[in-house]
Design a protein around this motif. Structure first.
Motif: not given
Length: 342
Positions: A177, A224-226
């Protein structure tokens, strides 16, 4: 891992191997053997750095524990010859050897190949993780209540082992990530440490050592999409070079892979292990030298007092783990900023 976890693991394995023959006594014996390697903490090696870097040394070495397990099995077989020597070996060997193998998954560093190799640290587990420990404790308690049932112990062992597997997989996912962020900053080849934040494998901390700065990233699976946020800390290379000239500074850098922060406090050269704890609350800081006439004079290292933890730190950490807040600023150990940035 912490002593409760090691005792629970030793008790679980002891019960699985000899619970049907010894009942509750097997759990007690397994728990004792499971915590035995940590008895090296009573040894004074002469300085704070020596004590720090030699803990989890010989007492956690497979070259020491495996022969010890054989000797103990021989003695126990003499005591209870109706139990086979092989069964006794399985009992002592599993209880002793799984202790350092579990420690390898933490960040501290475990010298399982002492005296032939350096510390090994996979860093996928925090030293205290209820998700790993609770299944073991539940299995042990059920067996203590009903000592004829081995199945709860087997289930707890499977669950805790599966959790270790999850921690390694989660670590790899977090590393992937943050890879684009590190590549964008041209530090994707720099020394990197990916480890869980305290008490959970849902929230992770990535530490990257750049040439003149250190990057810290906190990211979790409930974000989440943070997008992960980056905090930057200075690295004083002049002090680092001075510390590397000192025998205890060299020893500390070897043990920590130089994941250290160096600073000058009242003409004292101090080194902080930045792997453990959090910025502002790192538990291990050592005084290595004192400045006299512009030169650093080596000292027998001392450990400074452990910093106090903020009263609301646990609640703050929980809110960040669950995604209730999306930012945890390590520099201040708080979650609230006016801009949402650290």
């Amino acid at each position: 891992m912490d002593s409760i976890t090691q005792a629970a693991l030793g008790a679980t394995l002891g019960g699985l191997v000899l619970g049907s023959r010894l009942g509750r006594t097997a759990l007690i014996g397994g728990a004792v053997l499971g915590t035995l390697p940590d008895m090296d903490v009573v040894i004074d090696y002469g300085s704070a750095v020596a004590n720090f870097t030699q803990h989890r040394g010989f007492s956690h070495s497979l070259f020491v524990l495996i022969p010890l397990a054989v000797l103990l099995a021989y003695a126990l077989h003499r005591w209870r010859p109706e139990i086979s020597f092989t069964r006794w070996q399985l009992f002592t060997g599993l209880a002793l050897v799984t202790h350092p193998l579990l420690d390898v998954f933490t960040t501290y560093g475990t010298q399982i190949f002492w005296p032939f190799g350096g510390p090994v640290a996979i860093s996928s587990l925090f030293i205290i993780d209820p998700a790993y420990t609770l299944p073991l404790l539940i299995g042990v308690l059920v067996f203590l209540w009903r000592p004829t049932r081995l199945r709860p112990l087997a289930i707890s062992a499977v669950l805790s082992t599966a959790y270790i597997g999850w921690s390694v997989a989660a670590q790899q996912m977090v590393a992937e990530r943050v890879e684009p962020i590190l590549a964008e900053r041209n530090v994707n080849e720099a020394p990197k440490l990916v480890q869980p934040m305290p008490f959970s494998t849902l929230l992770w901390r990535v530490t990257v050592l750049g040439p003149n700065e250190r990057l810290e990233i906190v990211t979790g699976f409930l974000d989440g999409d943070q997008a992960p946020r980056v905090e930057v800390f200075d690295r004083d290379q002049t002090l680092a070079r001075a510390a590397h000239q000192l025998p205890e500074g060299q020893r500390l850098a070897w043990f920590t892979r130089d994941f250290l922060a160096y600073h000058n406090a009242s003409d004292e050269l101090r080194a902080t292990d930045i792997r453990l704890g959090l910025p502002g609350a790192h538990p291990f800081t050592f005084v290595l030298a004192r400045q006299q006439n512009g030169e650093w004079q080596p000292l027998r290292s001392e450990r400074t007092p452990r910093p106090s933890i903020q009263d609301d730190m646990l609640s703050t950490l929980w809110r960040r783990i669950t995604g209730d807040v999306s930012v945890l600023c390590l520099a201040r150990l708080d979650t609230q900023t006016s801009t949402g940035e650290c």
